[in-house]
Design an enzyme around this catalytic site. Structure first.
Site, PDB file in Angstrom:
ATOM      1  N   ASP A   2       0.821  -1.206   0.000  1.00 17.29           N
ATOM      2  CA  ASP A   2       0.000   0.000   0.000  1.00 17.29           C
ATOM      3  C   ASP A   2       0.862   1.266   0.000  1.00 17.29           C
ATOM      4  O   ASP A   2       1.811   1.368   0.782  1.00 17.29           O
ATOM      5  CB  ASP A   2      -0.865  -0.025   1.274  1.00 17.29           C
ATOM      6  CG  ASP A   2      -1.897   1.081   1.325  1.00 17.29           C
ATOM      7  OD1 ASP A   2      -2.781   1.090   0.458  1.00 17.29           O
ATOM      8  OD2 ASP A   2      -1.820   1.936   2.235  1.00 17.29           O
TER       9      ASP A   2
ATOM     10  N   GLU B  79       1.761  -0.328  -4.811  1.00 17.10           N
ATOM     11  CA  GLU B  79       0.889   0.780  -5.204  1.00 17.10           C
ATOM     12  C   GLU B  79       1.768   2.030  -5.262  1.00 17.10           C
ATOM     13  O   GLU B  79       2.136   2.588  -4.227  1.00 17.10           O
ATOM     14  CB  GLU B  79      -0.239   0.987  -4.195  1.00 17.10           C
ATOM     15  CG  GLU B  79      -1.207   2.054  -4.670  1.00 17.10           C
ATOM     16  CD  GLU B  79      -2.073   2.665  -3.582  1.00 17.10           C
ATOM     17  OE1 GLU B  79      -3.151   3.162  -3.916  1.00 17.10           O
ATOM     18  OE2 GLU B  79      -1.661   2.677  -2.402  1.00 17.10           O
TER      19      GLU B  79
HETATM   20  C1  GLC Z   1      -4.168   3.212  -0.626  1.00 17.12           C
HETATM   21  C2  GLC Z   1      -5.410   2.366  -0.557  1.00 17.12           C
HETATM   22  C3  GLC Z   1      -6.522   3.223  -0.045  1.00 17.12           C
HETATM   23  C4  GLC Z   1      -6.165   3.735   1.328  1.00 17.12           C
HETATM   24  C5  GLC Z   1      -4.818   4.455   1.303  1.00 17.12           C
HETATM   25  C6  GLC Z   1      -4.308   4.655   2.690  1.00 17.12           C
HETATM   26  O1  GLC Z   1      -4.277   4.227  -1.553  1.00 17.12           O
HETATM   27  O2  GLC Z   1      -5.687   1.790  -1.798  1.00 17.12           O
HETATM   28  O3  GLC Z   1      -7.738   2.520   0.017  1.00 17.12           O
HETATM   29  O4  GLC Z   1      -7.149   4.601   1.776  1.00 17.12           O
HETATM   30  O5  GLC Z   1      -3.845   3.712   0.637  1.00 17.12           O
HETATM   31  O6  GLC Z   1      -3.937   3.416   3.252  1.00 17.12           O
END
Ligand code: GLC
Length: 511
Positions: free
Chosen positions: A204, A259
């Site tokens: 994440d 991500e």
């Molecule tokens: C990422 C996740 C999202 C979350 C954020 C903070 O972007 O996909 O859902 O709110 O991280 O953890």
């Protein structure tokens, strides 16, 4: 030649546990046992792996992305035994399991943060990012948090007299990755789940873990944007190399897909390192690209120019943070053509649960809105059956997506012309074709409004064409082709007529 690692040829199916399925006795919030009971759907569909959004202990300020214990299951979702059973049963069906790893921040109720804020001398104080107020008072710099507009990324802690950093909610304080104990603790989390048998991690907000040691103000160009969409510090790359060594030290091809929420493909590409950082990185610009051939040509140019030399690309058109493709593109025809696009470009596709039903976002009235980031619509519960309750055991936590009586797993499974069968045919075509799974990609010259390409691996060749316009278009291709899969289900198995209907896409094979 080394065998191709599984994640290069896989289709990874994202499950947002709250919204997938609850289990008997459930309370309208999906859980791990609910997922286990529906694994049949995934094998029927033909995906290779699942990625589970967080199911760890959490106060749920960000519905699980605020973790208070990384090594336990939140009682809402079940128990560690349920996680073990889910992993085992998925593996028994040949499905890999990827879990979320929330490394940038924890919950403010995590024992580490509770200790950190207890005093300036506490053991965990330096595990988070603390600063004195700016000389004139107020937050230490101009960074902005995600969610809401113009919210500072700093919250003042009265008791200890300093601000702490949070790129997301105040309930999600950022970890200080320059503190070696933090890296060790987060590696222990990785080991904990690897030892339980998971095949990898979705990391994440991973581009955000390294911070500018000077915490300098954002420059005028990006000031006001959430810092979580611009943070691109060199320190992160060192942490990713260490993470990669840890994963590669385990037997089996354990994967980390990061991500990297930087809306710039050239920057995303740097997170593959020299093949020694992320195995895979999400590249989000295509998700924000309208249904327009010229815009897609540009995205494909960028992927060819930046991602292909850096590593194996990924394709993401949907997830739990964004409106679904059916909603964004405005019609089922386009959602169907987008399925062809997602599953035939070169790279690893991520399919968000419910897109195979062609779901639209739920309309969530203000009194039922829950998410501080306004993302409830795409998190609506999956309807499994046509009957009232749609296969859930209690009223779900969010409203149904539109038309659940028709758009549910049972009804679409009974209808061979449905979008769900289209996904299944596409996934079967991929599995049967090394070219589609992992072959080279070459774009073809095509008339305005169309994007066409070939995929090839040895003797195996496929051509794909997508018509982004609302009118029929001619497309001549060198050679003799037959339609293997068409987004509208028509003429499959027949010779390619060199014409493509409005908002449709086809996969062609040589005759
Ligand atoms: C990422 C996740 C999202 C979350 C954020 C903070 O972007 O996909 O859902 O709110 O991280 O953890």
């Amino acid at each position: 030649m080394a065998p191709v690692p599984w994640w290069r040829s896989a289709v990874i199916y994202q499950i947002y546990p709250r919204s997938f399925a609850d289990s008997p006795g459930g309370r309208g919030v999906g859980d791990l046992d609910g997922i286990r009971r529906h694994l049949d759907h995934l094998t029927w569909l033909g995906v290779d792996a699942v990625w589970l959004s967080p199911f760890y202990r959490s106060p749920m300020a960000d519905f699980g992305y605020d973790v208070s214990d990384h090594c336990d299951v939140d009682p809402i979702f079940g128990t560690l035994a349920d996680a073990d059973r889910l992993i085992a049963e998925a593996h028994a069906r040949g499905l890999r399991v990827v879990v979320d790893w929330v490394a940038n921040h924890t919950s403010d109720r995590h024992p580490w943060f509770v200790d950190a804020r207890s005093s300036r001398d506490s053991e965990h104080r330096n595990w988070y990012v603390w600063r004195d107020p700016a000389p004139g008072g107020g937050p230490p710099n101009n960074w902005r948090a995600a969610f809401g507009t113009d919210v500072p990324a700093w919250t003042f802690d009265e008791a200890s007299g300093q601000y702490y950093l949070h790129l997301f909610l105040p309930e999600q304080p950022d970890l200080n990755w320059s503190e070696p104990a933090v890296e060790q603790a987060m590696h222990d989390v990785i080991r904990f789940w690897l030892d339980r048998g998971v095949d990898g991690f979705r990391a994440d907000a991973i581009h955000a873990i390294g911070k500018d040691p000077a915490l300098a103000d954002d420059p005028p160009g990006s000031a006001g944007l959430p810092r979580s969409s611009t943070n691109d510090d060199p320190a992160t790359h060192g942490h990713l190399r260490a993470l990669r060594r840890l994963l590669d030290g385990y037997p089996g091809d354990r994967v980390v897909v990061g991500e990297v929420y930087l809306l710039d493909t050239a920057k995303v590409a740097t997170y593959y390192g020299d093949g020694d950082e992320l195995h895979l990185a999400f590249n989000f610009p295509p998700l924000y690209t309208p249904w327009e051939a010229s815009a897609w040509h540009q995205r494909l140019d960028e992927a060819e120019r930046h991602l292909a030399p850096a590593g194996w690309p990924t394709w993401v058109l949907s997830n739990h943070d964004n409106p679904r493709p059916r909603t964004r593109y405005g019609s089922e025809d386009r959602a169907r053509a987008a399925a062809v696009l997602l599953l035939t470009l070169q790279g690893t596709p991520f399919l968000y649960a419910g897109d195979e039903l062609g779901l639209e976002d739920a309309v969530v009235p203000p009194e039922r809105a829950l998410d501080p980031g306004g993302r409830d619509g795409c998190r609506a519960p999956l309807p499994w059956t046509a009957a009232p309750g749609h296969g859930w055991h209690a009223e779900p936590w969010l409203p149904w997506p539109p038309d659940p009586k028709r758009r549910n797993v049972d009804s679409l499974r009974a209808d061979p012309s449905s979008i769900m069968h289209l996904y299944r045919r596409l996934l079967a075509a991929r599995r049967a074709s090394p070219a589609l799974e992992r072959g080279a990609m070459q774009r073809l010259a095509s008339p305005d409004g169309l994007v066409a390409w070939t995929r090839s691996e040895g003797d195996d060749v496929r051509a794909v064409a997508v018509n982004f316009t609302g009118a029929e278009r001619a497309l001549t291709l060198p050679g003799d082709w037959a339609i293997e899969v068409s987004s509208d289900g028509r003429h499959e198995g027949r010779p390619w007529p060199s014409r493509l209907g409005p908002d449709t896409a086809v996969v062609l094979r040589r005759r």
